[in-house]
Motif scaffolding. Structure first.
Motif, PDB file in Angstrom:
ATOM      1  N   LEU A   1      43.376  51.803  49.953  1.00 47.14           N
ATOM      2  CA  LEU A   1      42.600  52.147  48.562  1.00 47.14           C
ATOM      3  C   LEU A   1      41.215  52.301  48.469  1.00 47.14           C
ATOM      4  CD1 LEU A   1      43.359  52.254  45.473  1.00 47.14           C
ATOM      5  CD2 LEU A   1      42.872  49.959  45.340  1.00 47.14           C
TER       6      LEU A   1
ATOM      7  N   PRO B   1      43.099  55.499  40.558  1.00 51.04           N
ATOM      8  CA  PRO B   1      43.978  56.106  41.259  1.00 51.04           C
ATOM      9  C   PRO B   1      45.361  56.912  40.242  1.00 51.04           C
ATOM     10  CG  PRO B   1      44.469  53.598  41.345  1.00 51.04           C
ATOM     11  CD  PRO B   1      43.130  54.163  40.440  1.00 51.04           C
TER      12      PRO B   1
ATOM     13  N   GLY C   1      45.791  56.896  46.397  1.00 51.81           N
ATOM     14  CA  GLY C   1      45.174  55.497  45.912  1.00 51.81           C
ATOM     15  C   GLY C   1      46.327  54.861  45.247  1.00 51.81           C
TER      16      GLY C   1
END
Length: 318
Positions: free
Chosen positions: A33, A140, A194
């Motif tokens: 991430l 994300p 993400g």
């Protein structure tokens, strides 16, 4: 043997009640991430490549765009609530309140993290000049997070013998959602990756909590060969999709010496195809990583009262 080659063996020999494997999985998700955000969102090159892919998505056929929009539009607050209720129901039917809490927790925590990061924590800096409405932050992807957390929640709560069937249908849907976000221009590829990473973190944390409670035990039944075949096929397809996406998005433009910052229909469409392929492959690989962490492990249902009918020796694994 390299450290990466030794990882599966280490995980296989780790006791089922040991939560280290889940913490390692969560750490991998967090690292992916952070790295994705820094590379794709906070660099000029990352923004240039993904903006080209967004421009290329303008050339998608109307029927493909309609399919993508329909699939994404079906994900609403109500459909998410229904999915959470179904996950909880499976856990309760197995007479495990902790299993229901873990499954629903994956879905809820995924949205809390994703929406907080996207709206308040992770801005998208204006590093390059863009043409079109591509400047808003979308990292994300909430839709990808939903699809993957529902997949992982189902993976956690279903009995071992239904694991393969569940993965077959839910995994196909989850991979499709990740790719559709790029097709419909709802998200960039990095947003999808993400979302995959957030889901992996949430799924591993839920499994870690269950392991700390002693709920995760080794599966003693026979292996399911069809399930192994499914995992291999998904793995080959996911890795192949990642390789193709990397070739289309970076390999071909680099070989041709093209500049993705300059709008060009042919190269923009190639960039879109690469981002679409990467989105599908990333979701597939993430799902397989979580599946591999559960290899030969299960959450057994509560034992039946002694007055019930006698069960088969392997009924505990159901």
């Amino acid at each position: 043997m390299t450290p990466m080659d030794e990882l599966p063996n280490r995980l296989a020999t780790t006791p089922a009640h040991d939560g280290r494997r889940w913490l390692v999985g969560a750490a991998i998700g967090a690292a992916v991430l952070i790295a994705t955000y820094l590379i794709a969102v906070w660099t000029v090159g990352g923004q240039v490549v993904e903006n080209a892919a967004l421009r290329g998505a303008d050339q998608v056929r109307p029927d493909e765009l309609d399919t993508a929009n329909q699939a994404l539009g079906d994900i609403t607050v109500w459909s998410l609530a229904i999915a959470a209720v179904l996950v909880a129901a499976v856990g309760l039917l197995r007479r495990r309140l902790d299993l229901a809490i873990a499954g629903v927790g994956v879905i809820v925590l995924g949205q809390l993290i994703t929406q907080t990061l996207k709206r308040f924590v992770l801005p998208r800096p204006p590093l390059v000049e863009v043409v079109g409405d591509y400047t808003q932050n979308s990292f994300p992807s909430g839709h990808t997070t939903i699809a993957m957390t529902v997949l992982f929640a189902a993976r956690i709560v279903v009995p071992y013998r239904w694991r393969g069937v569940t993965m077959l249908f839910a995994l196909t849907w989850a991979i499709g959602i990740g790719a559709y976000t790029v097709t419909a221009k709802w998200h960039r590829f990095s947003d999808t990756l993400g979302g995959d990473a957030v889901a992996l973190v949430c799924g591993c944390l839920a499994a870690w909590w269950l392991s700390r409670r002693g709920a995760i035990t080794p599966y003693r039944g026979r292996p399911h060969r069809a399930r192994v075949v499914l995992a291999v096929l998904v793995g080959v397809g996911a890795v192949g999709s990642l390789a193709l996406g990397a070739l289309l998005l970076w390999g071909i433009p680099l070989a041709r010496g093209t500049d993705l910052a300059i709008a060009n229909e042919a190269q923009d469409y190639t960039a879109y195809l690469g981002a679409h392929s990467l989105a599908a492959g990333a979701s597939g690989v993430t799902a397989l990583v979580f599946w591999a962490l559960w290899h030969r492990l299960e959450v057994a249902g509560r034992p039946r009262p002694q007055g019930d009918a006698l069960e088969a020796p392997n009924a505990r694994a159901s």
